[in-house]
Design an enzyme around this catalytic site. Structure first.
Site, short mmCIF file in Angstrom:
data_model
loop_
_atom_site.label_atom_id
_atom_site.label_comp_id
_atom_site.label_asym_id
_atom_site.label_seq_id
_atom_site.Cartn_x
_atom_site.Cartn_y
_atom_site.Cartn_z
N HIS A 102 0.84 -1.20 0.00
CA HIS A 102 0.00 0.00 0.00
C HIS A 102 0.87 1.24 0.00
O HIS A 102 1.99 1.23 0.50
CB HIS A 102 -0.95 0.02 1.20
CG HIS A 102 -0.28 -0.15 2.52
ND1 HIS A 102 0.10 -1.37 3.01
CD2 HIS A 102 0.08 0.75 3.46
CE1 HIS A 102 0.66 -1.22 4.20
NE2 HIS A 102 0.68 0.07 4.49
N HIS A 104 0.77 5.28 1.15
CA HIS A 104 0.10 6.30 1.96
C HIS A 104 0.15 7.62 1.21
O HIS A 104 1.22 8.03 0.73
CB HIS A 104 0.85 6.51 3.28
CG HIS A 104 0.85 5.34 4.21
ND1 HIS A 104 -0.01 5.24 5.27
CD2 HIS A 104 1.63 4.23 4.26
CE1 HIS A 104 0.23 4.12 5.94
NE2 HIS A 104 1.23 3.48 5.35
P1 5GP Z 1 1.62 0.41 7.38
O1 5GP Z 1 2.05 0.59 8.79
O2 5GP Z 1 1.51 -1.05 7.08
O3 5GP Z 1 2.42 1.16 6.36
O4 5GP Z 1 0.21 1.08 7.28
C1 5GP Z 1 -0.98 0.44 7.54
C2 5GP Z 1 -2.01 1.52 7.66
O5 5GP Z 1 -3.28 0.92 7.65
C3 5GP Z 1 -1.92 2.37 8.92
O6 5GP Z 1 -1.77 3.73 8.57
C4 5GP Z 1 -3.22 2.09 9.66
O7 5GP Z 1 -3.74 3.24 10.27
C5 5GP Z 1 -4.13 1.60 8.54
N1 5GP Z 1 -5.11 0.62 8.94
C6 5GP Z 1 -4.95 -0.41 9.82
N2 5GP Z 1 -6.08 -1.14 9.89
C7 5GP Z 1 -6.97 -0.55 9.06
C8 5GP Z 1 -8.32 -0.87 8.69
O8 5GP Z 1 -8.94 -1.81 9.17
N3 5GP Z 1 -8.90 -0.05 7.79
C9 5GP Z 1 -8.26 1.03 7.24
N4 5GP Z 1 -8.94 1.76 6.36
N5 5GP Z 1 -6.99 1.34 7.56
C10 5GP Z 1 -6.36 0.55 8.44
#
Ligand code: 5GP
Length: 142
Positions: A102, A104
């Site tokens: 993903h 951001h």
């Molecule tokens: P990472 O840390 O893997 O780069 O980012 C994961 C992102 O997913 C985080 O910014 C977190 O806030 C978001 N996130 C975690 N669980 C969920 C969810 O159930 N739904 C949505 N829309 N975002 C989520």
């Protein structure tokens, strides 16, 4: 680590759990981050299974980056932040917490003004209102 098909974003792609959607095409999906670091924080994912940048097929990475540009333009048009960052983490040591590729898209309103990563849930009405602004910008050709 093998791709875990029960990760939260895989479940969102399959429609098993809800998300506040802003954009979708055949290959990608964009939705509001549940724990936004700023107003308008949006996530863009390829629909294909892939844990990170290294194990996702190049065509799917390309589609996700094109959608990221499209969504970033719309977020910029919707919120007029003075700055905007795009981030993508690979592996827990880099800060990755959901193991489906993903990107951001995070508007930045002031230096040092971002909330902590993945900490505080936003309420559903706020996320829906922000998504509506981004969708309107997309529909307006941003
Ligand atoms: P990472 O840390 O893997 O780069 O980012 C994961 C992102 O997913 C985080 O910014 C977190 O806030 C978001 N996130 C975690 N669980 C969920 C969810 O159930 N739904 C949505 N829309 N975002 C989520």
């Amino acid at each position: 680590m093998a791709y875990d098909p029960t990760n939260i974003f895989a479940r969102i792609v399959r429609g098993e759990i809800p998300c506040v959607r802003v954009y979708e095409d055949a290959d990608t999906l964009a939705f509001m981050d549940l724990m936004p670091q700023s107003e308008g924080h949006t996530l863009v994912i390829p629909k294909v299974a892939g844990e990170n940048l290294f194990d996702t097929p190049p065509g799917s990475v390309a589609a996700a980056i094109l959608s990221t540009q499209r969504v970033a333009r719309a977020v910029k048009a919707a919120f007029s932040p003075p700055g905007l960052i795009v981030t993508q983490f690979n592996g827990p040591a880099a800060g990755q917490t959901v193991f489906h590729l993903h990107f951001h898209v995070i508007p930045v309103y002031s230096a040092g003004g971002l909330r902590l990563h993945a900490r505080e849930k936003a309420d559903a009405a706020t996320l829906e209102a922000h998504a509506a602004r981004i969708r309107a910008a997309l529909e307006g050709g941003a």
